[in-house]
Design a protein around this motif. Structure first.
Motif, PDB file in Angstrom:
ATOM      1  N   CYS A 178      -9.708   9.871   1.628  1.00  0.00           N
ATOM      2  CA  CYS A 178      -9.575   8.693   0.778  1.00  0.00           C
ATOM      3  C   CYS A 178      -9.279   9.152  -0.641  1.00  0.00           C
ATOM      4  CB  CYS A 178     -10.848   7.861   0.807  1.00  0.00           C
ATOM      5  SG  CYS A 178     -10.701   6.326  -0.118  1.00  0.00           S
ATOM      6  N   THR A 179      -8.238   8.616  -1.214  1.00  0.00           N
ATOM      7  CA  THR A 179      -7.865   8.950  -2.578  1.00  0.00           C
ATOM      8  C   THR A 179      -7.855   7.693  -3.417  1.00  0.00           C
ATOM      9  OG1 THR A 179      -6.136   9.858  -3.988  1.00  0.00           O
ATOM     10  CG2 THR A 179      -5.403   8.793  -1.975  1.00  0.00           C
ATOM     11  N   THR A 180      -8.224   7.816  -4.663  1.00  0.00           N
ATOM     12  CA  THR A 180      -8.191   6.661  -5.556  1.00  0.00           C
ATOM     13  C   THR A 180      -6.995   6.708  -6.499  1.00  0.00           C
ATOM     14  OG1 THR A 180      -9.650   7.771  -7.133  1.00  0.00           O
ATOM     15  CG2 THR A 180     -10.694   6.358  -5.489  1.00  0.00           C
ATOM     16  N   ASN A 181      -6.015   7.544  -6.191  1.00  0.00           N
ATOM     17  CA  ASN A 181      -4.815   7.619  -7.020  1.00  0.00           C
ATOM     18  C   ASN A 181      -4.056   6.303  -6.997  1.00  0.00           C
ATOM     19  OD1 ASN A 181      -5.550  10.240  -7.363  1.00  0.00           O
ATOM     20  ND2 ASN A 181      -3.874  11.102  -6.216  1.00  0.00           N
ATOM     21  N   TYR A 182      -3.298   6.051  -8.061  1.00  0.00           N
ATOM     22  CA  TYR A 182      -2.490   4.830  -8.155  1.00  0.00           C
ATOM     23  C   TYR A 182      -1.182   4.989  -7.380  1.00  0.00           C
ATOM     24  CZ  TYR A 182      -5.621   2.938 -11.638  1.00  0.00           C
ATOM     25  OH  TYR A 182      -6.726   2.437 -12.277  1.00  0.00           O
ATOM     26  N   HIS A 183      -0.799   3.929  -6.705  1.00  0.00           N
ATOM     27  CA  HIS A 183       0.433   3.851  -5.934  1.00  0.00           C
ATOM     28  C   HIS A 183       1.189   2.606  -6.403  1.00  0.00           C
ATOM     29  CE1 HIS A 183      -1.572   6.660  -3.204  1.00  0.00           C
ATOM     30  NE2 HIS A 183      -2.621   5.855  -3.290  1.00  0.00           N
ATOM     31  N   GLY A 184       2.478   2.531  -6.096  1.00  0.00           N
ATOM     32  CA  GLY A 184       3.274   1.368  -6.483  1.00  0.00           C
ATOM     33  C   GLY A 184       3.454   0.393  -5.340  1.00  0.00           C
ATOM     34  N   PHE A 185       3.702  -0.872  -5.693  1.00  0.00           N
ATOM     35  CA  PHE A 185       4.052  -1.862  -4.678  1.00  0.00           C
ATOM     36  C   PHE A 185       5.097  -2.822  -5.220  1.00  0.00           C
ATOM     37  CE2 PHE A 185       0.777  -4.359  -6.879  1.00  0.00           C
ATOM     38  CZ  PHE A 185       1.327  -5.633  -6.905  1.00  0.00           C
ATOM     39  N   LEU A 186       5.836  -3.406  -4.291  1.00  0.00           N
ATOM     40  CA  LEU A 186       6.770  -4.493  -4.564  1.00  0.00           C
ATOM     41  C   LEU A 186       6.405  -5.621  -3.610  1.00  0.00           C
ATOM     42  CD1 LEU A 186       9.370  -5.775  -5.754  1.00  0.00           C
ATOM     43  CD2 LEU A 186      10.604  -4.672  -3.882  1.00  0.00           C
ATOM     44  N   ARG A 187       6.095  -6.784  -4.150  1.00  0.00           N
ATOM     45  CA  ARG A 187       5.798  -7.953  -3.316  1.00  0.00           C
ATOM     46  C   ARG A 187       6.989  -8.889  -3.395  1.00  0.00           C
ATOM     47  NH1 ARG A 187       4.242 -13.243  -3.380  1.00  0.00           N
ATOM     48  NH2 ARG A 187       2.758 -13.899  -1.781  1.00  0.00           N
ATOM     49  N   GLU A 188       7.538  -9.205  -2.233  1.00  0.00           N
ATOM     50  CA  GLU A 188       8.676 -10.119  -2.153  1.00  0.00           C
ATOM     51  C   GLU A 188       8.173 -11.570  -2.199  1.00  0.00           C
ATOM     52  OE1 GLU A 188      11.694  -9.299  -2.362  1.00  0.00           O
ATOM     53  OE2 GLU A 188      11.762  -7.201  -1.794  1.00  0.00           O
ATOM     54  N   PRO A 189       9.038 -12.521  -2.583  1.00  0.00           N
ATOM     55  CA  PRO A 189       8.628 -13.925  -2.639  1.00  0.00           C
ATOM     56  C   PRO A 189       8.104 -14.473  -1.305  1.00  0.00           C
ATOM     57  CG  PRO A 189      10.695 -13.629  -3.801  1.00  0.00           C
ATOM     58  CD  PRO A 189      10.390 -12.333  -3.107  1.00  0.00           C
ATOM     59  N   ASN A 190       8.529 -13.880  -0.176  1.00  0.00           N
ATOM     60  CA  ASN A 190       8.051 -14.349   1.128  1.00  0.00           C
ATOM     61  C   ASN A 190       6.672 -13.793   1.487  1.00  0.00           C
ATOM     62  OD1 ASN A 190       8.440 -11.697   1.932  1.00  0.00           O
ATOM     63  ND2 ASN A 190      10.136 -12.133   3.313  1.00  0.00           N
ATOM     64  N   GLY A 191       6.094 -12.980   0.594  1.00  0.00           N
ATOM     65  CA  GLY A 191       4.754 -12.437   0.809  1.00  0.00           C
ATOM     66  C   GLY A 191       4.711 -11.046   1.409  1.00  0.00           C
ATOM     67  N   SER A 192       5.876 -10.478   1.780  1.00  0.00           N
ATOM     68  CA  SER A 192       5.879  -9.127   2.341  1.00  0.00           C
ATOM     69  C   SER A 192       5.741  -8.087   1.223  1.00  0.00           C
ATOM     70  CB  SER A 192       7.149  -8.876   3.150  1.00  0.00           C
ATOM     71  OG  SER A 192       8.282  -8.874   2.308  1.00  0.00           O
ATOM     72  N   TYR A 193       5.185  -6.949   1.576  1.00  0.00           N
ATOM     73  CA  TYR A 193       4.951  -5.864   0.623  1.00  0.00           C
ATOM     74  C   TYR A 193       5.707  -4.615   1.026  1.00  0.00           C
ATOM     75  CZ  TYR A 193       1.001  -8.182  -1.670  1.00  0.00           C
ATOM     76  OH  TYR A 193       0.212  -9.031  -2.395  1.00  0.00           O
ATOM     77  N   ASN A 194       6.219  -3.894   0.036  1.00  0.00           N
ATOM     78  CA  ASN A 194       6.696  -2.521   0.182  1.00  0.00           C
ATOM     79  C   ASN A 194       5.805  -1.680  -0.724  1.00  0.00           C
ATOM     80  OD1 ASN A 194       9.055  -2.819   1.850  1.00  0.00           O
ATOM     81  ND2 ASN A 194      10.051  -3.763   0.109  1.00  0.00           N
ATOM     82  N   THR A 195       5.209  -0.643  -0.191  1.00  0.00           N
ATOM     83  CA  THR A 195       4.426   0.263  -1.021  1.00  0.00           C
ATOM     84  C   THR A 195       5.201   1.555  -1.184  1.00  0.00           C
ATOM     85  OG1 THR A 195       3.212   1.107   0.898  1.00  0.00           O
ATOM     86  CG2 THR A 195       2.229  -0.747  -0.300  1.00  0.00           C
ATOM     87  N   PHE A 196       4.978   2.222  -2.296  1.00  0.00           N
ATOM     88  CA  PHE A 196       5.725   3.452  -2.539  1.00  0.00           C
ATOM     89  C   PHE A 196       5.007   4.364  -3.513  1.00  0.00           C
ATOM     90  CE2 PHE A 196       7.014   0.589  -5.884  1.00  0.00           C
ATOM     91  CZ  PHE A 196       7.219   1.395  -6.992  1.00  0.00           C
ATOM     92  N   ASN A 197       5.355   5.616  -3.434  1.00  0.00           N
ATOM     93  CA  ASN A 197       4.999   6.640  -4.409  1.00  0.00           C
ATOM     94  C   ASN A 197       6.301   7.295  -4.816  1.00  0.00           C
ATOM     95  OD1 ASN A 197       2.050   6.586  -4.294  1.00  0.00           O
ATOM     96  ND2 ASN A 197       2.350   7.223  -2.194  1.00  0.00           N
ATOM     97  N   PHE A 198       6.470   7.555  -6.096  1.00  0.00           N
ATOM     98  CA  PHE A 198       7.656   8.291  -6.497  1.00  0.00           C
ATOM     99  C   PHE A 198       7.571   9.668  -5.844  1.00  0.00           C
ATOM    100  CE2 PHE A 198      10.550  10.637  -9.196  1.00  0.00           C
ATOM    101  CZ  PHE A 198      11.620   9.757  -9.220  1.00  0.00           C
ATOM    102  N   PRO A 199       8.698  10.227  -5.350  1.00  0.00           N
ATOM    103  CA  PRO A 199       8.655  11.509  -4.635  1.00  0.00           C
ATOM    104  C   PRO A 199       7.931  12.608  -5.421  1.00  0.00           C
ATOM    105  CG  PRO A 199      10.823  10.537  -4.420  1.00  0.00           C
ATOM    106  CD  PRO A 199      10.046   9.675  -5.407  1.00  0.00           C
ATOM    107  N   ASN A 200       7.017  13.263  -4.755  1.00  0.00           N
ATOM    108  CA  ASN A 200       6.227  14.379  -5.295  1.00  0.00           C
ATOM    109  C   ASN A 200       5.308  13.981  -6.451  1.00  0.00           C
ATOM    110  OD1 ASN A 200       7.445  16.267  -3.473  1.00  0.00           O
ATOM    111  ND2 ASN A 200       9.254  16.186  -4.771  1.00  0.00           N
ATOM    112  N   ALA A 201       5.066  12.692  -6.621  1.00  0.00           N
ATOM    113  CA  ALA A 201       4.172  12.230  -7.686  1.00  0.00           C
ATOM    114  C   ALA A 201       2.723  12.277  -7.228  1.00  0.00           C
ATOM    115  CB  ALA A 201       4.528  10.810  -8.101  1.00  0.00           C
ATOM    116  N   LEU A 202       1.830  12.582  -8.158  1.00  0.00           N
ATOM    117  CA  LEU A 202       0.401  12.485  -7.883  1.00  0.00           C
ATOM    118  C   LEU A 202      -0.057  11.035  -8.006  1.00  0.00           C
ATOM    119  CD1 LEU A 202      -0.826  15.611  -9.873  1.00  0.00           C
ATOM    120  CD2 LEU A 202      -0.350  15.428  -7.422  1.00  0.00           C
TER     121      LEU A 202
END
Length: 99
Positions: free
Chosen positions: A42-66
């Motif tokens: 379990c990590t508490t690092n920050y990650h990114g997300f994009l929420r679309e208007p229909n409620g779906s999510y894409n999560t992402f981390n920039f490549p090689n980012a902590l």
């Protein structure tokens, strides 16, 4: 609208930007169970997300980012922000998650 990035573990979610299409970009981090379960990572690092208007999510981390910190989104869905690199310095990024 209640925002919570769906995942196995509970998360802490922060919306940081919205565009005219209603796409929302932000950060999330896992809320690790206490006490930690042996063998579970379990990590508490920050990650990114994009929420679309229909409620779906894409999560992402920039490549090689902590850690990844999206802070803006334009009308084309391009997300900008910063990330913590392995060198422990902040760097800027632009990411397009929308096809």
């Amino acid at each position: 609208v209640d925002l919570e990035v769906p995942d196995i573990l509970p998360t802490s979610t922060q919306a940081l930007a919205i565009n005219a299409k209603g796409q929302i970009a932000g950060t999330y981090e896992f809320i690790c169970p206490y006490p930690q379960v042996e063998g579970e990572d379990c990590t508490t690092n920050y990650h990114g997300f994009l929420r679309e208007p229909n409620g779906s999510y894409n999560t992402f981390n920039f490549p090689n980012a902590l850690e990844t910190f999206p802070v803006g989104i334009d009308s084309r869905g391009e997300i900008v922000g910063s990330y913590l690199g392995a060198d422990r310095h902040l760097h800027g990024f632009r990411e397009c998650l929308v096809q």
